[in-house]
Design an enzyme around this catalytic site. Structure first.
Site, short mmCIF file in Angstrom:
data_model
loop_
_atom_site.label_atom_id
_atom_site.label_comp_id
_atom_site.label_asym_id
_atom_site.label_seq_id
_atom_site.Cartn_x
_atom_site.Cartn_y
_atom_site.Cartn_z
N ILE A 38 0.81 -1.22 0.00
CA ILE A 38 0.00 0.00 0.00
C ILE A 38 0.85 1.27 0.00
CG2 ILE A 38 -1.97 -1.12 1.10
CD1 ILE A 38 -1.08 0.18 3.75
N GLY A 39 2.16 1.12 0.04
CA GLY A 39 3.01 2.30 0.03
C GLY A 39 4.48 1.95 -0.14
N GLY A 41 8.45 3.79 0.06
CA GLY A 41 9.27 4.95 0.38
C GLY A 41 10.72 4.72 0.01
N ALA A 44 11.66 1.87 3.07
CA ALA A 44 10.79 0.74 3.39
C ALA A 44 9.58 0.72 2.47
CB ALA A 44 10.33 0.83 4.85
N VAL A 46 5.29 -0.55 2.70
CA VAL A 46 4.23 -0.79 3.67
C VAL A 46 3.21 -1.77 3.07
CG1 VAL A 46 2.48 0.22 5.15
CG2 VAL A 46 4.56 1.52 4.61
N LYS A 58 5.30 -2.13 8.12
CA LYS A 58 6.32 -1.35 7.42
C LYS A 58 7.60 -2.17 7.41
CE LYS A 58 8.34 3.28 7.13
NZ LYS A 58 8.31 4.66 7.68
N ASP A 139 11.14 16.34 7.54
CA ASP A 139 10.78 15.40 6.46
C ASP A 139 9.26 15.22 6.35
OD1 ASP A 139 11.56 13.74 4.30
OD2 ASP A 139 11.20 11.97 5.52
#
Length: 225
Positions: A38-39, A41, A44, A46, A58, A139
């Site tokens: 779902i994500g 970065g 990492a 997720v 995560k 950030d």
């Protein structure tokens, strides 16, 4: 609680997250039934699992696994606060967080969804709280702030233990107040948003001048309009 997570934890062992360098997104190798990414970065990725839809995992790249302990410490200091997810625990290369619904501000721009002033005020309030407990709210950018029922939820706190002010949120807030009315409600092409993101990451530093950056962005938007 951990017994409930076991199917997801087993699935995570079949996934490898690889750091990509130069502030680029991680790469994901492998796949597992029931696990949904779902994500993504720079440190990492997720995931959610179909058997535990109320939590998110995560999973860090092996090169970035120190960030797991760093982020867990930050969540412990934040405690139970409405601006941030809850952190339920850690495992090998991952932390377990409450799953938070909503649309990132980045995706709001792509989809033309209105970003209300309440989101800006919420992030400012969250930042004040973070400072009050001795952390550094840095950030904070379009991809780690969710629009959730008209309010803000901040979903990445891994940098809050580090020193220095990257000014990202101050620049975003100024951009919102001075320029957002020009694009409010209009879907922005991915190529345009991503180009501005990359320019900002290249320019942001001691010599960054907001006015000069926005002049360049304004010239670029002429090709879109």
């Amino acid at each position: 609680m951990r017994e409930k997570w076991e199917p997801a934890i087993k699935s995570l062992t079949e996934i490898e997250v690889v750091a990509n360098g130069d502030n680029e997104l991680v790469l994901i190798n492998g796949q597992s039934d029931g696990l949904i990414c779902i994500g993504i970065g720079t440190d990492a990725a997720v995931f959610r699992h179909i058997e535990t839809p109320d939590v998110a995992f995560k999973l860090y790249a092996r090169e970035k696994v120190s960030k797991r302990d760093q982020e867990r410490l930050v969540y412990r200091m934040l405690g139970n606060n409405r601006f941030f997810p809850a952190c339920y625990g850690t495992g090998d290369r991952f932390i377990v967080l409450s799953y938070e619904q909503g649309t990132t501000l980045y995706d709001c721009l792509l989809q033309g969804l209105h970003i209300p002033e309440s989101v800006i005020k919420d992030v400012d309030e969250a930042r004040a709280y973070v400072r009050s407990i001795g952390l550094n709210p840095r950030d904070i950018h379009l991809k780690n702030v969710l629009l959730q029922n008209g309010r803000a939820k901040i979903i990445d706190v891994s940098e809050y233990i580090n020193p220095g002010d990257d000014c990202r949120w101050e620049h975003l807030k100024r951009g919102y107040h001075e320029y957002y009315h020009l694009i409010d409600g209009k879907p922005i092409p991915f190529w345009l948003v991503d180009t501005i993101r990359k320019w900002y990451n290249q320019w942001n530093g001691q010599t960054f001048i907001f006015e000069e950056f926005m002049k360049k962005v304004t010239r670029l938007t002429m090709f879109w309009r």
